[in-house]
Scaffold this active site. Structure first.
Site, short mmCIF file in Angstrom:
data_model
loop_
_atom_site.label_atom_id
_atom_site.label_comp_id
_atom_site.label_asym_id
_atom_site.label_seq_id
_atom_site.Cartn_x
_atom_site.Cartn_y
_atom_site.Cartn_z
N TYR A 143 -37.72 6.86 -58.35
CA TYR A 143 -37.66 6.96 -59.82
C TYR A 143 -38.65 5.98 -60.48
O TYR A 143 -38.93 6.10 -61.67
CB TYR A 143 -36.25 6.67 -60.35
CG TYR A 143 -35.16 7.60 -59.88
CD1 TYR A 143 -35.45 8.76 -59.16
CD2 TYR A 143 -33.82 7.34 -60.17
CE1 TYR A 143 -34.44 9.61 -58.72
CE2 TYR A 143 -32.81 8.19 -59.74
CZ TYR A 143 -33.12 9.31 -59.01
OH TYR A 143 -32.11 10.14 -58.59
N SER A 161 -26.56 15.66 -62.48
CA SER A 161 -26.74 16.54 -63.65
C SER A 161 -25.40 17.02 -64.21
O SER A 161 -25.24 18.21 -64.51
CB SER A 161 -27.62 17.74 -63.30
OG SER A 161 -28.86 17.33 -62.79
N TRP A 209 -39.15 20.95 -64.32
CA TRP A 209 -38.35 20.94 -63.08
C TRP A 209 -36.95 21.54 -63.25
O TRP A 209 -36.19 21.60 -62.29
CB TRP A 209 -38.26 19.52 -62.48
CG TRP A 209 -37.69 18.48 -63.39
CD1 TRP A 209 -38.37 17.75 -64.32
CD2 TRP A 209 -36.32 18.05 -63.49
NE1 TRP A 209 -37.52 16.89 -64.99
CE2 TRP A 209 -36.25 17.05 -64.50
CE3 TRP A 209 -35.14 18.40 -62.81
CZ2 TRP A 209 -35.06 16.40 -64.84
CZ3 TRP A 209 -33.95 17.75 -63.17
CH2 TRP A 209 -33.92 16.77 -64.17
P1 A2P Z 1 -30.56 10.70 -73.47
O1 A2P Z 1 -31.03 9.84 -72.36
O2 A2P Z 1 -31.52 10.74 -74.61
O3 A2P Z 1 -29.15 10.41 -73.93
P2 A2P Z 1 -27.71 14.84 -66.91
O4 A2P Z 1 -27.00 13.56 -66.66
O5 A2P Z 1 -26.88 16.06 -66.74
O6 A2P Z 1 -29.00 14.92 -66.13
O7 A2P Z 1 -28.12 14.87 -68.46
C1 A2P Z 1 -29.02 13.94 -68.98
C2 A2P Z 1 -29.56 14.44 -70.29
O8 A2P Z 1 -28.50 14.59 -71.25
C3 A2P Z 1 -30.54 13.48 -70.88
O9 A2P Z 1 -31.56 14.25 -71.51
C4 A2P Z 1 -29.72 12.70 -71.90
O10 A2P Z 1 -30.56 12.26 -72.95
C5 A2P Z 1 -28.73 13.74 -72.37
N1 A2P Z 1 -27.39 13.19 -72.72
C6 A2P Z 1 -26.74 12.18 -72.15
N2 A2P Z 1 -25.54 12.00 -72.69
C7 A2P Z 1 -25.41 12.94 -73.66
C8 A2P Z 1 -24.38 13.28 -74.57
N3 A2P Z 1 -23.24 12.61 -74.62
N4 A2P Z 1 -24.62 14.32 -75.42
C9 A2P Z 1 -25.77 15.01 -75.40
N5 A2P Z 1 -26.77 14.73 -74.54
C10 A2P Z 1 -26.60 13.71 -73.67
#
Ligand code: A2P
Length: 334
Positions: free
Chosen positions: A66, A228, A238
């Site tokens: 990462y 995710s 991706w």
């Molecule tokens: P950000 O970092 O701006 O909060 P996953 O964990 O399934 O991969 O999802 C990560 C994505 O979801 C990131 O783009 C993150 O953006 C966003 N995200 C994280 N928490 C929330 C939430 N509570 N509501 C909406 N989007 C979220």
């Protein structure tokens, strides 16, 4: 919170560890730290980890590949130094990248992560993918035609090198990621197996509930860590964006409205209630906080079933660019 204590009752913000098959335990929620380096400001990860520790997170999911493991380490070191937490309160999962599968590379690669993190051990080290790539300086080695350069994969040999790292005290638990049933069985049936994988980290959320893999893992005492859990950031580079946005799902949103929660909180609560570890990524303070507020409500059996029924058996993260690798894991049923 010692590394071996776990909760046998309802998980709380203070104690939400579940047992692993090696006597250790893992917190049910952790902060994911994968982000596209190109578009993420420097120190965004560092700041997120510090906020998360203040909010109550004790588990961080990272990886050398990462490119921000040093930021995770620096944030944790500072929170240890200011007395907020001790190193033993923190749970860190690191990952062995594809170009480092040859057994003689495993320990030096783990030691590289330890150096970046400034830790003398990590809690969990997992094989990131069952896909060996040509070792070398290139993270994504390719030939002049752009074709990925693979390497003969010997998952059992790599696993034995992970076992040696555990015996040397460099890592408390060892596991795998993105392994299908056949690949898990290869390890489980290996002659002279010393330690079973403690976890298999795979994509898991209400649109990919992994019922068969979950049953198989349960049978063997392997905890599923769901990546995710919110349906990814939907980066078309991706992510399979043909699947609708998880957080806009009407069922998740109607359950959320009932509890005055968000669809994200319902998606996370669903998983921890079925003992699947979640590692939502956020570098936004409000959302980091929101994602941790999942211990003050619970879903009914009917709601759990309604969310189970959202399963589409489809992946946001298909990794199709590596579909021609002999060990590509997602062609099998599970
Ligand atoms: P950000 O970092 O701006 O909060 P996953 O964990 O399934 O991969 O999802 C990560 C994505 O979801 C990131 O783009 C993150 O953006 C966003 N995200 C994280 N928490 C929330 C939430 N509570 N509501 C909406 N989007 C979220």
């Amino acid at each position: 919170m010692s590394s071996t204590k776990f909760t046998e009752v309802n998980p709380t913000a203070q104690n939400h560890r579940i047992p692993l098959n090696d006597g250790n335990s893992i917190p049910l929620i952790g902060l994911g730290t994968y982000s596209t380096l190109r578009t993420t400001p420097k120190d965004a990860c560092y700041n997120a980890v510090k906020v998360a520790i203040d909010v109550g997170y004790r588990h961080f999911d990272g990886a050398w590949v990462y490119g921000n493991e040093h930021e995770v380490g620096r944030a944790i070191q500072e929170k240890v130094a200011d007395g907020t937490v001790s190193r033993d309160d923190i749970y860190y999962c690191g990952k062995l990248w594809n170009t480092c599968h040859p057994p003689e590379m495993v320990r030096p690669t783990l030691e590289k992560s330890l150096g970046l993190l400034k830790f003398d051990y990590i809690d969990l080290y997992i094989i990131e993918l069952p896909l060996a790539f040509k070792p070398g300086d290139e993270i994504y080695p390719r030939d002049e035609n752009g074709k990925y350069l693979y390497h003969p994969t010997d998952l059992c040999a790599t696993w034995e090198a992970l076992e040696a790292c555990k015996d040397a005290g460099l890592v408390k638990s060892i596991g795998v990621s993105n392994f299908n049933r056949r690949q898990l069985e290869q390890i489980l049936n290996k002659s002279g197996l010393k330690y079973k994988p403690a976890v298999n980290q795979v994509e898991c959320h209400p649109y990919l509930t992994q019922p068969k893999l979950r049953e198989f893992c349960n049978l063997h005492g392997i905890v599923i860590v769901g990546y995710s859990p919110l349906g990814t950031c939907r980066d078309p580079l991706w992510v399979n964006t043909k699947i609708p946005s998880l957080l806009e799902d009407p069922v998740l949103n109607s359950v959320a409205a009932k509890y005055k929660k968000t669809s994200a909180q319902v998606a996370l609560r669903y998983q921890i209630q079925r003992k699947i570890v979640v590692i939502p990524k956020s570098f936004n303070s409000e959302r980091i906080k929101q994602n941790f507020e999942i211990f003050d409500f619970s879903l009914t059996d009917e709601e759990m079933k309604a969310i189970d029924a959202l399963n589409r058996n489809e992946r946001y993260v298909e990794l199709l660019i590596w579909k021609d690798h002999p060990e590509y894991p997602f062609s099998d049923d599970y």
